[in-house]
Design a protein around this motif. Sequence first.
Motif, PDB file in Angstrom:
ATOM      1  N   CYS A  70       0.842  -1.192   0.000  1.00  0.00           N
ATOM      2  CA  CYS A  70       0.000   0.000   0.000  1.00  0.00           C
ATOM      3  C   CYS A  70       0.884   1.252   0.000  1.00  0.00           C
ATOM      4  O   CYS A  70       1.893   1.301   0.708  1.00  0.00           O
ATOM      5  CB  CYS A  70      -0.904  -0.009   1.231  1.00  0.00           C
ATOM      6  N   THR A  71       0.499   2.255  -0.746  1.00  0.00           N
ATOM      7  CA  THR A  71       1.273   3.500  -0.808  1.00  0.00           C
ATOM      8  C   THR A  71       1.144   4.317   0.472  1.00  0.00           C
ATOM      9  O   THR A  71       1.979   5.166   0.747  1.00  0.00           O
ATOM     10  CB  THR A  71       0.830   4.385  -1.988  1.00  0.00           C
ATOM     11  N   HIS A  72       0.124   4.074   1.270  1.00  0.00           N
ATOM     12  CA  HIS A  72      -0.135   4.889   2.452  1.00  0.00           C
ATOM     13  C   HIS A  72       0.382   4.264   3.740  1.00  0.00           C
ATOM     14  O   HIS A  72       0.956   4.952   4.579  1.00  0.00           O
ATOM     15  CB  HIS A  72      -1.632   5.166   2.582  1.00  0.00           C
ATOM     16  N   CYS A  73       0.164   2.966   3.928  1.00  0.00           N
ATOM     17  CA  CYS A  73       0.516   2.347   5.216  1.00  0.00           C
ATOM     18  C   CYS A  73       1.555   1.231   5.092  1.00  0.00           C
ATOM     19  O   CYS A  73       1.891   0.607   6.095  1.00  0.00           O
ATOM     20  CB  CYS A  73      -0.749   1.817   5.892  1.00  0.00           C
ATOM     21  N   GLU A  74       2.031   0.967   3.873  1.00  0.00           N
ATOM     22  CA  GLU A  74       3.046  -0.056   3.640  1.00  0.00           C
ATOM     23  C   GLU A  74       2.568  -1.482   3.908  1.00  0.00           C
ATOM     24  O   GLU A  74       3.377  -2.401   4.028  1.00  0.00           O
ATOM     25  CB  GLU A  74       4.321   0.220   4.459  1.00  0.00           C
ATOM     26  N   SER A  75       1.269  -1.686   4.023  1.00  0.00           N
ATOM     27  CA  SER A  75       0.728  -3.026   4.214  1.00  0.00           C
ATOM     28  C   SER A  75       0.984  -3.863   2.963  1.00  0.00           C
ATOM     29  O   SER A  75       0.800  -3.401   1.838  1.00  0.00           O
ATOM     30  CB  SER A  75      -0.771  -2.937   4.488  1.00  0.00           C
ATOM     31  N   VAL A  77       0.366  -6.223   0.036  1.00  0.00           N
ATOM     32  CA  VAL A  77      -0.805  -6.584  -0.762  1.00  0.00           C
ATOM     33  C   VAL A  77      -0.573  -7.892  -1.520  1.00  0.00           C
ATOM     34  O   VAL A  77      -1.423  -8.775  -1.510  1.00  0.00           O
ATOM     35  CB  VAL A  77      -1.170  -5.441  -1.747  1.00  0.00           C
ATOM     36  N   LEU A  78       0.587  -7.995  -2.167  1.00  0.00           N
ATOM     37  CA  LEU A  78       0.910  -9.188  -2.954  1.00  0.00           C
ATOM     38  C   LEU A  78       2.357  -9.612  -2.739  1.00  0.00           C
ATOM     39  O   LEU A  78       3.240  -8.766  -2.597  1.00  0.00           O
ATOM     40  CB  LEU A  78       0.716  -8.917  -4.452  1.00  0.00           C
ATOM     41  N   SER A  79       2.586 -10.897  -2.747  1.00  0.00           N
ATOM     42  CA  SER A  79       3.937 -11.447  -2.696  1.00  0.00           C
ATOM     43  C   SER A  79       4.517 -11.484  -4.108  1.00  0.00           C
ATOM     44  O   SER A  79       3.770 -11.470  -5.087  1.00  0.00           O
ATOM     45  CB  SER A  79       3.902 -12.870  -2.138  1.00  0.00           C
ATOM     46  N   PRO A  80       5.844 -11.563  -4.236  1.00  0.00           N
ATOM     47  CA  PRO A  80       6.447 -11.689  -5.565  1.00  0.00           C
ATOM     48  C   PRO A  80       5.941 -12.945  -6.291  1.00  0.00           C
ATOM     49  O   PRO A  80       5.608 -13.948  -5.670  1.00  0.00           O
ATOM     50  CB  PRO A  80       7.943 -11.801  -5.269  1.00  0.00           C
ATOM     51  N   GLN A  81       5.889 -12.850  -7.603  1.00  0.00           N
ATOM     52  CA  GLN A  81       5.472 -13.948  -8.489  1.00  0.00           C
ATOM     53  C   GLN A  81       4.040 -14.402  -8.234  1.00  0.00           C
ATOM     54  O   GLN A  81       3.715 -15.577  -8.423  1.00  0.00           O
ATOM     55  CB  GLN A  81       6.439 -15.131  -8.364  1.00  0.00           C
ATOM     56  N   SER A  82       3.156 -13.484  -7.827  1.00  0.00           N
ATOM     57  CA  SER A  82       1.762 -13.873  -7.560  1.00  0.00           C
ATOM     58  C   SER A  82       0.756 -13.215  -8.497  1.00  0.00           C
ATOM     59  O   SER A  82      -0.422 -13.516  -8.413  1.00  0.00           O
ATOM     60  CB  SER A  82       1.397 -13.550  -6.110  1.00  0.00           C
ATOM     61  N   ALA A  83       1.221 -12.327  -9.382  1.00  0.00           N
ATOM     62  CA  ALA A  83       0.313 -11.646 -10.299  1.00  0.00           C
ATOM     63  C   ALA A  83       0.978 -11.474 -11.651  1.00  0.00           C
ATOM     64  O   ALA A  83       2.202 -11.447 -11.759  1.00  0.00           O
ATOM     65  CB  ALA A  83      -0.084 -10.282  -9.736  1.00  0.00           C
ATOM     66  N   THR A  84       0.163 -11.365 -12.685  1.00  0.00           N
ATOM     67  CA  THR A  84       0.640 -11.228 -14.056  1.00  0.00           C
ATOM     68  C   THR A  84       0.380  -9.813 -14.553  1.00  0.00           C
ATOM     69  O   THR A  84      -0.672  -9.246 -14.273  1.00  0.00           O
ATOM     70  CB  THR A  84      -0.095 -12.232 -14.977  1.00  0.00           C
ATOM     71  N   LEU A  85       1.323  -9.255 -15.310  1.00  0.00           N
ATOM     72  CA  LEU A  85       1.167  -7.909 -15.851  1.00  0.00           C
ATOM     73  C   LEU A  85       0.210  -7.909 -17.033  1.00  0.00           C
ATOM     74  O   LEU A  85       0.297  -8.757 -17.915  1.00  0.00           O
ATOM     75  CB  LEU A  85       2.525  -7.354 -16.283  1.00  0.00           C
ATOM     76  N   LEU A  86      -0.717  -6.946 -17.028  1.00  0.00           N
ATOM     77  CA  LEU A  86      -1.657  -6.777 -18.133  1.00  0.00           C
ATOM     78  C   LEU A  86      -1.685  -5.307 -18.503  1.00  0.00           C
ATOM     79  O   LEU A  86      -1.810  -4.449 -17.623  1.00  0.00           O
ATOM     80  CB  LEU A  86      -3.065  -7.230 -17.730  1.00  0.00           C
ATOM     81  N   LYS A  87      -1.578  -5.014 -19.790  1.00  0.00           N
ATOM     82  CA  LYS A  87      -1.699  -3.638 -20.275  1.00  0.00           C
ATOM     83  C   LYS A  87      -3.045  -3.522 -20.978  1.00  0.00           C
ATOM     84  O   LYS A  87      -3.225  -4.030 -22.074  1.00  0.00           O
ATOM     85  CB  LYS A  87      -0.540  -3.284 -21.192  1.00  0.00           C
ATOM     86  N   LYS A  88      -3.975  -2.859 -20.283  1.00  0.00           N
ATOM     87  CA  LYS A  88      -5.345  -2.713 -20.786  1.00  0.00           C
ATOM     88  C   LYS A  88      -5.937  -1.473 -20.120  1.00  0.00           C
ATOM     89  O   LYS A  88      -5.814  -1.296 -18.909  1.00  0.00           O
ATOM     90  CB  LYS A  88      -6.157  -3.952 -20.405  1.00  0.00           C
ATOM     91  N   SER A  89      -6.544  -0.614 -20.897  1.00  0.00           N
ATOM     92  CA  SER A  89      -7.132   0.594 -20.333  1.00  0.00           C
ATOM     93  C   SER A  89      -8.457   0.280 -19.650  1.00  0.00           C
ATOM     94  O   SER A  89      -9.292  -0.450 -20.196  1.00  0.00           O
ATOM     95  CB  SER A  89      -7.353   1.618 -21.449  1.00  0.00           C
ATOM     96  N   TYR A  90      -8.615   0.820 -18.430  1.00  0.00           N
ATOM     97  CA  TYR A  90      -9.842   0.608 -17.672  1.00  0.00           C
ATOM     98  C   TYR A  90     -10.029   1.807 -16.739  1.00  0.00           C
ATOM     99  O   TYR A  90      -9.077   2.250 -16.100  1.00  0.00           O
ATOM    100  CB  TYR A  90      -9.758  -0.688 -16.849  1.00  0.00           C
ATOM    101  N   ASP A 117      -6.892 -15.556  -8.389  1.00  0.00           N
ATOM    102  CA  ASP A 117      -7.660 -16.065  -7.253  1.00  0.00           C
ATOM    103  C   ASP A 117      -7.597 -15.049  -6.114  1.00  0.00           C
ATOM    104  O   ASP A 117      -6.515 -14.612  -5.717  1.00  0.00           O
ATOM    105  CB  ASP A 117      -7.066 -17.395  -6.798  1.00  0.00           C
ATOM    106  N   MET A 118      -8.732 -14.661  -5.575  1.00  0.00           N
ATOM    107  CA  MET A 118      -8.761 -13.648  -4.519  1.00  0.00           C
ATOM    108  C   MET A 118      -7.993 -14.074  -3.270  1.00  0.00           C
ATOM    109  O   MET A 118      -7.561 -13.238  -2.485  1.00  0.00           O
ATOM    110  CB  MET A 118     -10.193 -13.268  -4.155  1.00  0.00           C
ATOM    111  N   PHE A 119      -7.787 -15.357  -3.073  1.00  0.00           N
ATOM    112  CA  PHE A 119      -7.052 -15.836  -1.905  1.00  0.00           C
ATOM    113  C   PHE A 119      -5.527 -15.736  -2.080  1.00  0.00           C
ATOM    114  O   PHE A 119      -4.774 -16.044  -1.167  1.00  0.00           O
ATOM    115  CB  PHE A 119      -7.473 -17.263  -1.565  1.00  0.00           C
ATOM    116  N   THR A 120      -5.091 -15.282  -3.251  1.00  0.00           N
ATOM    117  CA  THR A 120      -3.669 -15.059  -3.517  1.00  0.00           C
ATOM    118  C   THR A 120      -3.162 -13.815  -2.781  1.00  0.00           C
ATOM    119  O   THR A 120      -1.996 -13.743  -2.419  1.00  0.00           O
ATOM    120  CB  THR A 120      -3.432 -14.900  -5.031  1.00  0.00           C
ATOM    121  N   PHE A 121      -4.056 -12.853  -2.553  1.00  0.00           N
ATOM    122  CA  PHE A 121      -3.666 -11.610  -1.888  1.00  0.00           C
ATOM    123  C   PHE A 121      -3.163 -11.873  -0.480  1.00  0.00           C
ATOM    124  O   PHE A 121      -3.696 -12.702   0.240  1.00  0.00           O
ATOM    125  CB  PHE A 121      -4.858 -10.651  -1.804  1.00  0.00           C
ATOM    126  N   ASP A 122      -2.151 -11.107  -0.078  1.00  0.00           N
ATOM    127  CA  ASP A 122      -1.687 -11.152   1.308  1.00  0.00           C
ATOM    128  C   ASP A 122      -2.627 -10.323   2.177  1.00  0.00           C
ATOM    129  O   ASP A 122      -2.876 -10.668   3.328  1.00  0.00           O
ATOM    130  CB  ASP A 122      -0.274 -10.599   1.425  1.00  0.00           C
TER     131      ASP A 122
END
Length: 166
Positions: A70-75, A77-90, A117-122
């Motif tokens: 998190c940019t505000h509290c440093e909590s 959010v995700l561990s390394p190698q747990s998400a894939t990069l996507l370039k898509k406007s939203y 998977d939502m359970f991937t988040f820390d």
Amino acid sequence: MVRCAVIGGWRKMVDCDWWLRGSGMYIHYQWSHLCCRHFDFLSDSDLLLCSMADVSSLVSEGQNSHIVVCTHCESRVLSPQSATLLKKSYPLPMPTQPKNQLSTLTEDLSEWWVVDDMFTFDNIGFSHSVGSTKYLVCADCERGPVGWHDNNTRKSYVALTRVKHA
């Protein structure tokens, strides 16, 4: 590229949630490695293009190579190698909304960490459903949105510009 818009003398880093006033300012947004210099002689209709560091330093084998916090509290959010990069406007709602605003202000973001998977988040919080979407916020400080969750595909999307990489 990151756009810098000028509205009524205030400069907004469109992809970075920064409003600045005055000219000749130097900005360095550490988590996005953004540097813009010398905003002299800009009018309300001007757009200034600034360069942003390539996201390749954040990606390894198509996935996040750093801890996402998190940019505000440093909590965390995700561990390394747990998400894939996507370039898509939203369009993602702005973190702060003006009072008496009839419609939600959004900004079009184009770089996302996709979490299958939502359970991937820390550590992450989900809003109530808005149509087929839930918005993602920091579970500790409840600031955001940092991304969105598609109820149909069950995938979550975290905006690279709304988080830090440690």
